[in-house]
Design an enzyme around this catalytic site. Structure first.
Site, PDB file in Angstrom:
ATOM      1  CB  CYS A  34      -7.662   1.212  -2.513  1.00 43.63           C
ATOM      2  SG  CYS A  34      -7.714   1.020  -4.294  1.00 43.63           S
ATOM      3  CG  ASP A  36      -4.436   0.873  -5.349  1.00 42.98           C
ATOM      4  OD1 ASP A  36      -3.827   1.630  -4.590  1.00 42.98           O
ATOM      5  OD2 ASP A  36      -4.568  -0.343  -5.139  1.00 42.98           O
ATOM      6  CB  CYS A  59      -3.046  -3.598  -4.271  1.00 41.57           C
ATOM      7  SG  CYS A  59      -4.328  -4.229  -5.364  1.00 41.57           S
ATOM      8  CB  CYS A 103      -7.912  -5.243  -7.290  1.00 42.93           C
ATOM      9  SG  CYS A 103      -7.868  -5.170  -5.493  1.00 42.93           S
TER      10      CYS A 103
HETATM   11 FE1  FES Z   1      -6.806  -0.846  -4.753  1.00 42.93          FE
HETATM   12 FE2  FES Z   1      -6.433  -3.352  -5.194  1.00 42.93          FE
HETATM   13  S1  FES Z   1      -6.549  -2.399  -3.273  1.00 42.93           S
HETATM   14  S2  FES Z   1      -6.904  -1.845  -6.630  1.00 42.93           S
END
Ligand code: FES
Length: 136
Positions: A34, A36, A59, A103
């Protein structure tokens, strides 16, 4: 997707957001899928985590889990801190929707990475620690 009240509270009012200037250990981890990123700062004195702060570019679930993970680690000894897994964080938050469970792994990895950094800086060996994957 349903988030419970506790998760929403930690997302809306995250605890321990920020940085620690003279941190004993800093860990940065990322989720390649993702994109992140989570950065955790720990202040460790006398084998005890005195303070923890985080910055998360990610997120809502990543923010909530970082917030809870820092709450959980403050006051713990290094040995106790290592026992904090993504499951511990999930349980403390009362769970996440299944699509967002991954996550919470970032939070566990970020704590470990910061402890690893602390161990490296102080030339000590922490039993059972996971070597973090480099994030750039
Ligand atoms: Fe990337 Fe939650 S979608 S950590």
């Amino acid at each position: 997707m349903e988030y419970n009240d506790m998760v929403m509270d930690h997302f809306s009012n995250p605890r321990n957001v920020g940085t620690i200037e003279d941190a004993s250990g800093v860990g940065t981890v990322g989720n390649a899928q993702c994109g992140d990123i989570m950065k955790v700062y720990l202040k460790i004195e006398g084998d005890v985590v005195q303070d923890a702060k985080f910055k998360t570019f990610g997120c809502g679930a990543a923010v909530a889990t970082s917030s809870m993970a820092t709450e959980l680690i403050i006051g713990k000894t290094i040995k106790e801190a290592l026992q904090i897994t993504n499951k511990t964080v999930l349980d403390a938050l009362g769970g996440l929707p299944s699509a967002k469970v991954h996550c919470s792994c970032l939070a566990e990895e970020a704590l470990h990475a910061a402890l690893w950094d602390y161990a490296q800086k102080n030339d000590i060996i922490i039993e059972g620690i996971k070597i973090p994957v480099e994030t750039h």
